[in-house]
Design a protein around this motif. Structure first.
Motif, PDB file in Angstrom:
ATOM      1  N   GLN A  74       0.831  -1.050  -0.102  1.00 33.65           N
ATOM      2  CA  GLN A  74       0.134  -0.087   0.042  1.00 33.65           C
ATOM      3  C   GLN A  74       0.783   1.209  -0.081  1.00 33.65           C
ATOM      4  N   CYS A 127       2.703   1.584  -3.575  1.00 30.45           N
ATOM      5  CA  CYS A 127       1.590   2.099  -4.482  1.00 30.45           C
ATOM      6  C   CYS A 127       1.537   3.346  -4.482  1.00 30.45           C
ATOM      7  N   GLU A 170       4.270   5.708  -5.597  1.00 33.03           N
ATOM      8  CA  GLU A 170       4.447   5.714  -7.193  1.00 33.03           C
ATOM      9  C   GLU A 170       3.349   6.744  -7.731  1.00 33.03           C
ATOM     10  N   THR A 205      -5.781   9.081  -4.376  1.00 25.98           N
ATOM     11  CA  THR A 205      -4.788   8.115  -4.397  1.00 25.98           C
ATOM     12  C   THR A 205      -5.209   7.340  -3.074  1.00 25.98           C
ATOM     13  N   THR A 213      -5.661   3.399  -2.623  1.00 24.92           N
ATOM     14  CA  THR A 213      -4.724   2.418  -2.047  1.00 24.92           C
ATOM     15  C   THR A 213      -5.083   2.062  -0.644  1.00 24.92           C
ATOM     16  N   MET A 227       2.503  -0.677  -8.354  1.00 27.85           N
ATOM     17  CA  MET A 227       1.162  -0.301  -8.802  1.00 27.85           C
ATOM     18  C   MET A 227       0.998  -1.303 -10.166  1.00 27.85           C
ATOM     19  N   ASP A 262      -2.573  -3.187  -9.914  1.00 26.84           N
ATOM     20  CA  ASP A 262      -3.518  -2.361 -10.336  1.00 26.84           C
ATOM     21  C   ASP A 262      -5.157  -3.314 -10.369  1.00 26.84           C
ATOM     22  N   TYR A 278      -6.850  -4.240  -6.511  1.00 25.22           N
ATOM     23  CA  TYR A 278      -7.866  -3.324  -5.800  1.00 25.22           C
ATOM     24  C   TYR A 278      -9.202  -3.604  -6.148  1.00 25.22           C
TER      25      TYR A 278
END
Length: 460
Positions: free
Chosen positions: A118, A121, A124, A219, A223, A396, A400, A403
């Motif tokens: 987490q 990500c 990033e 974001t 995340t 990420m 992707d 999530y």
């Protein structure tokens, strides 16, 4: 052209000639009006971001190749296509091996893994925002972004502690205070960050600062919220964590393999390398994999029992009597399958049937998380979110699709699986005051007597 568009787009009266202003005709304050116009000009020059086309977005320099030198030398004679194939394959096997090792180390290490992924990500995505708008040097952008990450994590993990560690919290007075006022403390911490953001607003950067404020919060939504749901799924039983995540990984790998060897028909413009052959091959492979994985994992308490914290041993335990969901049942096959297989019944774990739904989502809807990420990367002209993993991009880039999967599994459990959890109810009861516990005891006793489940006490 941008200034004309912001001010209405109409042509001026001519070079060097200022249009008449209402203040001039009425004898208004010329200095005040002139200052206002200057501020408007500044906002127009620095706040034209929303009128940019995609082609006007600053291009980010590609990340450096971080492939280990030993791999570079070993694969130097191959074409770029096969070189990338081998790099991806070797790193994939390495990551899967590390994942198995983490599973062996227990649920607590899996939670730490989720937290680490987490944070990476988040880093990033936030870094992309900083690199795109670096020339504007937004004040406090990175500091506030990480502060909000800490606040949101404090809120979510505090809720988890209150739900699953009630017996431990009951013994610690300091923790009792933090849990009792947890939401107020979380809100106060967020308000502090909100006030810091408002105080950091400076002229010429207003619009971009609010863009970045929204960037940070979206974001966080992507995340932190999703990783919290992953951990909630893990507490329901490690199998609810492993099968969905493994299904997404399987779909990613098999879709890549089918597309690499058989792909001819493009699937979607956002990802030109994705093909229908890879999409369909990944779907069938994932469903079969999920069905088999569910059968294997359903046989072990370590995977099927809810993860609970035992204060007496100060660790997480996975011991229980498996529910009907993880016990073999006989099912009658449809007539056409009976004719083909010559079997009338088949023994399955009910979870295997649920695994078909999970695998189907992982292979049909899960990839849209990847397509969404591809659209995001195209919008900012980047190939990958980062260069953390050679041949794969950033963390990420690999998670992707996970999530979307985490949210689906959580919704699926709450809608079709989860019932009242006796251990969780007991933990909540133990936190209550003695008088409240006695009242609940009397109420429950009267209820059981009325239903005939308890015999009334004999009077001497």
């Amino acid at each position: 052209m941008l200034e004309l568009r912001h001010r209405g787009g109409g042509p001026g009266p001519g070079p060097g000639v200022s249009p008449p202003r209402e203040g001039d005709a009425a004898g208004g304050d010329h200095e005040t009006e002139s200052t206002s116009d200057k501020e408007t000009d500044i906002d127009d020059r620095y706040g034209d971001l929303d009128s940019r086309a995609d082609s006007d977005v600053p291009e980010i320099a590609p990340s450096a190749d971080r492939t280990p030198e030993i791999l570079q030398k070993a694969l130097s004679g191959l074409s770029s296509r096969w070189k990338n194939w081998w790099i991806r394959g070797i790193l994939t096997l390495t990551m899967i091996s590390l994942f198995f090792l983490t599973i062996y180390m227990g649920s607590f290490m899996l939670m730490l893994l989720v937290l680490g992924i987490q944070v990476k990500c988040f880093h990033e995505i936030i870094t992309i925002g900083y690199r795109v708008y670096h020339s504007y040097e937004l004040p406090w952008f990175r500091t506030l972004s990480w502060y909000f990450l800490l606040c949101v994590n404090y809120f979510f993990y505090g809720e988890t502690v209150a739900d699953y560690f009630a017996t431990y919290v009951q013994r610690e007075e300091q923790l009792q205070f933090l849990i009792r006022y947890h939401r107020f403390i979380s809100f106060a911490l967020y308000l502090a960050g909100f006030c810091m953001f408002v105080l950091s607003l400076v002229k010429k950067h207003y619009r971009l600062q609010f863009y970045m404020f929204a960037w940070t919060h979206v974001t966080l939504l992507i995340t932190v919220t999703q990783s919290h749901l992953v951990i909630q799924n893990l507490f329901e039983g490690m199998i609810w964590f492993l099968v969905p995540i493994s299904s997404v990984i399987c779909n990613d790998i098999t879709a890549y393999l089918f597309g690499f060897f058989f792909g001819r028909t493009p699937l979607i413009k956002l990802s030109p390398k994705k093909t229908w052959e890879g999409f369909i091959g990944g779907f069938f492979s994932t469903v079969v994999f999920g069905f088999i994985a569910a059968y294997l994992l359903s046989q072990y308490q370590y995977f099927v029992c809810p993860v609970e914290y035992r204060s007496d041993v100060n660790s997480f335990v996975t011991e229980c009597e498996p529910t009907d969901l993880f016990q073999l049942h006989s099912y009658s096959l449809p007539p056409f399958l009976q004719a083909v297989l010559r079997w009338e019944t088949v023994s399955l774990y009910p979870f295997q049937i649920h695994s078909i739904a999970l695998s189907t989502f992982a292979s049909l809807i899960g990839p849209f998380g990847g397509f969404f990420a591809s659209g995001f990367k195209r919008a900012f002209k980047i190939k990958d979110f980062a260069n953390t993993i050679p041949g794969h991009g950033g963390i990420m880039d690999r998670f992707d699709c996970q999530y979307l999967m985490a949210t689906f599994v959580h919704v699926y459990i709450t809608s079709f699986i989860r019932g009242p959890n006796p251990s969780k109810v007991l933990q909540q009861l133990l936190v209550l005051q003695p008088e409240q516990q006695l009242n609940i005891y009397r109420t429950l006793k009267m209820h059981l007597l009325e239903k005939g489940l308890l015999q009334p006490a004999l009077k001497a």
